[in-house]
Enzyme design. Sequence first.
Site, PDB file in Angstrom:
ATOM      1  N   ASP A 210       0.251  -7.566   1.155  1.00  0.00           N
ATOM      2  CA  ASP A 210       0.561  -6.304   1.748  1.00  0.00           C
ATOM      3  C   ASP A 210       1.848  -6.333   1.789  1.00  0.00           C
ATOM      4  O   ASP A 210       2.499  -5.342   2.712  1.00  0.00           O
ATOM      5  CB  ASP A 210      -0.745  -5.505   2.749  1.00  0.00           C
ATOM      6  CG  ASP A 210      -0.161  -4.052   3.279  1.00  0.00           C
ATOM      7  OD1 ASP A 210       0.687  -3.708   1.851  1.00  0.00           O
ATOM      8  OD2 ASP A 210      -0.413  -3.475   3.659  1.00  0.00           O
TER       9      ASP A 210
ATOM     10  N   HIS B  58       0.716  -1.045   0.008  1.00  0.00           N
ATOM     11  CA  HIS B  58      -0.267   0.201   0.409  1.00  0.00           C
ATOM     12  C   HIS B  58       0.772   1.641   0.153  1.00  0.00           C
ATOM     13  O   HIS B  58       0.419   2.194  -0.274  1.00  0.00           O
ATOM     14  CB  HIS B  58      -0.828   0.058   1.209  1.00  0.00           C
ATOM     15  CG  HIS B  58      -0.473   0.205   2.631  1.00  0.00           C
ATOM     16  ND1 HIS B  58      -0.074  -0.751   3.172  1.00  0.00           N
ATOM     17  CD2 HIS B  58      -0.078   1.618   3.016  1.00  0.00           C
ATOM     18  CE1 HIS B  58       0.018  -0.299   4.794  1.00  0.00           C
ATOM     19  NE2 HIS B  58       0.732   1.197   4.219  1.00  0.00           N
TER      20      HIS B  58
ATOM     21  N   SER C 131       4.952   2.763   8.092  1.00  0.00           N
ATOM     22  CA  SER C 131       3.881   2.041   6.721  1.00  0.00           C
ATOM     23  C   SER C 131       5.399   1.831   6.162  1.00  0.00           C
ATOM     24  O   SER C 131       5.704   2.242   4.849  1.00  0.00           O
ATOM     25  CB  SER C 131       3.205   2.055   5.913  1.00  0.00           C
ATOM     26  OG  SER C 131       1.669   1.617   6.541  1.00  0.00           O
TER      27      SER C 131
END
Length: 352
Positions: free
Chosen positions: A118, A87, A201
């Site tokens: 992911d 992402h 992230s």
Amino acid sequence: MGYRRVRVLVLLAAGVLAACAGCTSSGSSSSGGGSNSANSSAAQGLEAGYEQIVAAALPSIVRIDTATGLGSGVILDTNGDIVTNAHVIGTATTSTVTLSTDRTALDAKTIASFPQGDLAVIRLDSPPKGLKAAVFADSARLRIGQIVMAMGNPLGLSSSVTQGIVSATGRTVTEPGGGNAAPTTLTDMVQTSAAINPGNSGGALVDLSGHIVGIPTLTAVDQELGGAAPGIGFAISSNTARNIAQQIVKNGRVTDSGLAALDVSVRTVVDQSGKPVGVGVVSAKPDGAAAKAGITAGDLITAVDGTPTPSASALSETLATLKPGQQVPVAVTHEDGSTATVNVTLGTLAVS
């Protein structure tokens, strides 16, 4: 490693009590100076330990910028391969990377993305000399209570470090979808109290050896407050991240997702009140897991392995807890209204 920190805190507390026990009413103590010196040495040793961990691990953590946002990444090797969250990359084929040791922006290309887990790998066009590859720990050996640190670029604040503990292991978490993206169910997640914010992230969750134990990915959302729940963050385990990343580096794609599949395309079916009642099979892959068990287009799947599946997301979450090759009962309702339970040997989720 977690025990060591607790022990230091106990020693500090004991030193304070000992000093007070020797105090006179005027506040003087014959032993206070020695205790204060010991406490100061312990604190300095603790700080020095943290500084060494950060100094060892941070050079392997990078900032990644795309046309739509920013995130973090972990250097895999001196060839310039970097693992991050899918992402973070999104649909971008190119991005820029900034090392923690050098503020020069470096160009990178996306090698492959694996949205189902992911994870993604990008590669620097011209890897500079001196790249420091991260060391990945065996996340299967993580212990609840173990001290960890999250390293990345939260809110664009480069090379930030936060501290917490391993709160739980083996979590299954569903990421909300965005735009045309469907929700993604992630397994073997590490839960941590270390602060994880947007921009973290794809970065690193490291242990007190400075080794990677997870890839910070998302935080829990407080449904009542409508925002992130403090102290509840999740990271993809290092074992999962390393496995997927190595496949991408070697083959240019993921060749074995390790995820169970029924080999069907589905949609959520609702009743007249709008309540989800099952997963309708739109199509079944010829010779796939479901087709071999007699499940066909038009059937309604209502449970897998004894777990109700009222929606497509519920089916995805259930399959995420199972393994390819595992045989499970699947409850179906046929178009004529008859019901049956068939045994299905699960396939492996194909990656495009």
